[in-house]
Design an enzyme around this catalytic site. Structure first.
Site, mmCIF file in Angstrom:
data_model
loop_
_atom_site.group_PDB
_atom_site.id
_atom_site.type_symbol
_atom_site.label_atom_id
_atom_site.label_comp_id
_atom_site.label_asym_id
_atom_site.label_seq_id
_atom_site.Cartn_x
_atom_site.Cartn_y
_atom_site.Cartn_z
ATOM 1 N N ASN A 19 54.733 70.362 2.129
ATOM 2 C CA ASN A 19 53.557 69.950 1.340
ATOM 3 C C ASN A 19 52.819 70.317 0.451
ATOM 4 O OD1 ASN A 19 54.100 67.035 3.595
ATOM 5 N ND2 ASN A 19 52.438 67.395 5.179
ATOM 6 N N HIS A 30 52.374 65.352 -0.088
ATOM 7 C CA HIS A 30 52.679 64.839 1.316
ATOM 8 C C HIS A 30 53.834 63.277 1.679
ATOM 9 C CE1 HIS A 30 49.396 66.209 3.885
ATOM 10 N NE2 HIS A 30 49.300 65.829 2.703
ATOM 11 N N ASP A 73 56.977 63.809 3.965
ATOM 12 C CA ASP A 73 57.330 61.844 4.270
ATOM 13 C C ASP A 73 59.045 62.300 4.340
ATOM 14 O OD1 ASP A 73 54.560 62.053 5.004
ATOM 15 O OD2 ASP A 73 54.613 59.704 3.912
ATOM 16 N N GLU A 116 54.938 67.070 12.431
ATOM 17 C CA GLU A 116 56.266 68.099 12.062
ATOM 18 C C GLU A 116 57.294 67.979 12.975
ATOM 19 O OE1 GLU A 116 54.188 71.523 11.621
ATOM 20 O OE2 GLU A 116 54.008 68.974 11.541
#
Length: 454
Positions: free
Chosen positions: A340, A345, A349, A375
Site C-alpha cells: 500500500n 491502495h 486492492d 488482508e
C-alpha cells in the site's frame, strides 16, 4: 554395588523432571510469543503520540521481530521510559521546528486512509455509485495531505447522501410493493366473502323454487279434486303448468346470472392471484439478492466475515455429529502495508482480488474461503485431515508466490503465510480461529511465505 532395581526410582525421577522441564519450556515459548504479539500491537497503537517515543517504539518493534535477549531489551528500557515520561511534561516546540498541518496529519495518514477506504468499499455496494466511489478511491492512493482531506470528505459526504437516498428509495419501493400485495389479498378476501354470499343466494333461490313448485302442485291437486268438468280441469292444469314453467325460467335466469357473476369474478381473481404470485416472487428474489450481497465481500467477490461466522458454526455442528475431519486455515498477505505504501491502495486492492481469485479457483466445491478482514482470509476444508490440509496449503502458497503481478508496469511481489489447524469436537469458532491465528503468527515470525500447522 548398585543394582538395576536401585536405579529405577532415580531414572523415573530423571525422566519426570525432563518432562516437566520440556512442558515449562513450551509454556514459556507460548507466553513469549503471546507477549511479543501484545507488545507489537501496543507499539502500533502508541505510534504517532510523539516523535521521540515513535523512535523508541520502532527500535522495540525491530527487536521483538527477531530472536532477542533480556540484556538487549534492558538496554532499550531507559530510553523508552524517558520517552513515555516526556508525554506528561511536553516541551513546547521551537517556532522553527513547528510542524505544518500536512506534517501533523502524516502521523495518522495511514489510519485515516484505511477508514476512508473501508467507507468507499461499502459505497461500492451501490452499483449506481461505483464510478464515483472509484474516483474518490483514486485520491486515496497517493499520500493524503491535510489540504486534500476536506475535498475528499466533502465528496464522501455527497456520496453517502446519495447512498442514503437510494436506500430510502428501495425501502419505499418495497413498502409500495407490500401495500400493493396487501390490497390484492384484500381483494381475494372480498372475493371469498362474495362467493359465500352467492352460494347463500343460490341456495335461497333453490328454496324459493321448491316452495313455488310445491304450491303449484298442491293448488293443481285441489283444483282437480274440486272440478266437475273435464274441460275446466284441463284449463286449470294448463294454467298451473304455465306457472311452473315461468318459475323454472326465472330460476334458470337467476342461476345464469349468478354463474356469470361468479365466472367473471373468478377470472378476475385468477388474474389477481397471478399478479400477486409474480410480485411475491420478485420480492423474494430481491430479498435473496440482498441477503447474498450482505454475505459477499464487495472488493474480492468472495464470502465475507458474516458468511464465515455462519459456515464455521455449521461445520462444527457437523463435526460433532458425524465425526468428519475438518481443518481451518487462516491466511495473511505478507508485507501488505508495504505494498500500500509503495504502490497505493489501488494496487493493494488488486493484490487482494488476485489472491482471492487464486484461493477460489483452487478449492473444492465443498471447501469454503472468505475474506476475514483487511488482508486476512480464512479457509474451511471439510473432510480433510491435518496432513492433507498442510500439503494443500503448501500448494496454494506456492501458486500465489508464482503469480506474475504487475501494477502500472511495475512488478509487485505477492506472498502469503498461513496457520492451519484441525477442528476439535470441543472447539468453538473462537478457539479454533485463535489456534490457527497463533500458527499464522509463527509463520510470520519464521520469515513469512510459509505454512505452519498446529
Amino acid at each position: 554395588m548398585t543394582t538395576g532395581t536401585d536405579t529405577d526410582p532415580w531414572r523415573t525421577k530423571y525422566y519426570d523432571s525432563l518432562g516437566r522441564l520440556e512442558e515449562q519450556q513450551l509454556q514459556f515459548r507460548a507466553m513469549e510469543t503471546a507477549l511479543k504479539r501484545l507488545v507489537g500491537r501496543l507499539c502500533t497503537a502508541a505510534l504517532g503520540l510523539a516523535p521521540p517515543l515513535d523512535e523508541q517504539i520502532r527500535k522495540l518493534q525491530a527487536v521483538i521481530r527477531r530472536e532477542t535477549t533480556a540484556e538487549e531489551l534492558e538496554k532499550l528500557t531507559p530510553a523508552l521510559t524517558d520517552a513515555i515520561g516526556a508525554l506528561d511534561h511536553p516541551v513546547p516546540p521551537a517556532p522553527v521546528a513547528s510542524s505544518t498541518p500536512s506534517q501533523a496529519f502524516a502521523a495518522n495518514d495511514e489510519r485515516v486512509r484505511a477508514i476512508l477506504a473501508a467507507l468507499v468499499a461499502e459505497l461500492r455496494r451501490d452499483v449506481e455509485l461505483v464510478a464515483q466511489a472509484d474516483a474518490i478511491d483514486e485520491k486515496l492512493s497517493p499520500a493524503l495531505t491535510a489540504e486534500q482531506l476536506p475535498e475528499v470528505l466533502t465528496s464522501l459526504t455527497d456520496l453517502v447522501g446519495k447512498r442514503i437516498q437510494h436506500l430510502e428509495r428501495a425501502n419505499q419501493e418495497i413498502e409500495s410493493l407490500l401495500g400493493h400485495m396487501v390490497g390484492k389479498l384484500d381483494e381475494i378476501g372480498q372475493f371469498v366473502a362474495e362467493q359465500h354470499q352467492n352460494q347463500a343466494q343460490s341456495h335461497a333461490s333453490s328454496e324459493t323454487l321448491n316452495t313455488q313448485l310445491a304450491g303449484e302442485i298442491k293448488a293443481m291437486g285441489e283444483s282437480v279434486e274440486s272440478a266437475k268438468d273435464l274441460q275446466l280441469i284441463r284449463q286449470q292444469v294448463r294454467e298451473r303448468m304455465d306457472s311452473i314453467d315461468k318459475h323454472l325460467q326465472e330460476f334458470r335466469q337467476r342461476e345464469a346470472t349468478f354463474a356469470a357473476a361468479i365466472s367473471a369474478r373468478s377470472d378476475q381473481m385468477r388474474s389477481r392471484i397471478l399478479e400477486l404470485e409474480a410480485e411475491a416472487t420478485r420480492l423474494q428474489s430481491q430479498l435473496q439478492d440482498e441477503q447474498r450481497a450482505s454475505t459477499i465481500d464487495v472488493l474480492t467477490r468472495i464470502p465475507n466475515r458474516q458468511a464465515y461466522d455462519k459456515r464455521v458454526e455449521d461445520e462444527l455442528h457437523r463435526l460433532r455429529r458425524f465425526k468428519q475431519a475438518t481443518c481451518l486455515a487462516v491466511w495473511d498477505v505478507d508485507h501488505f502495508k508495504r505494498i500500500n505504501d509503495s504502490y497505493g491502495h489501488r494496487a493493494g486492492d488488486r493484490v487482494l482480488q488476485v489472491v482471492a481469485d487464486c484461493f477460489a479457483s483452487r478449492i473444492r466445491s465443498t471447501d469454503f474461503i472468505a475474506r476475514y478482514g483487511g488482508e486476512e482470509f480464512v479457509m474451511i476444508l471439510p473432510g480433510t485431515h491435518l496432513e492433507d490440509a498442510s500439503r494443500f496449503s503448501e500448494r496454494i502458497r506456492a501458486a500465489i508466490a508464482e503469480i506474475g503481478f504487475h501494477f502500472r508496469g511495475s512488478p509487485v511481489s505477492i506472498t502469503v503465510s498461513s496457520g492451519v489447524t484441525a477442528l476439535l469436537p470441543d472447539d468453538t469458532a473462537g478457539t479454533a480461529f485463535d489456534r490457527a491465528d497463533k500458527a499464522l503468527y509463527r509463520a510470520k515470525q519464521e520469515g513469512r511465505n510459509r505454512c505452519v500447522t498446529v
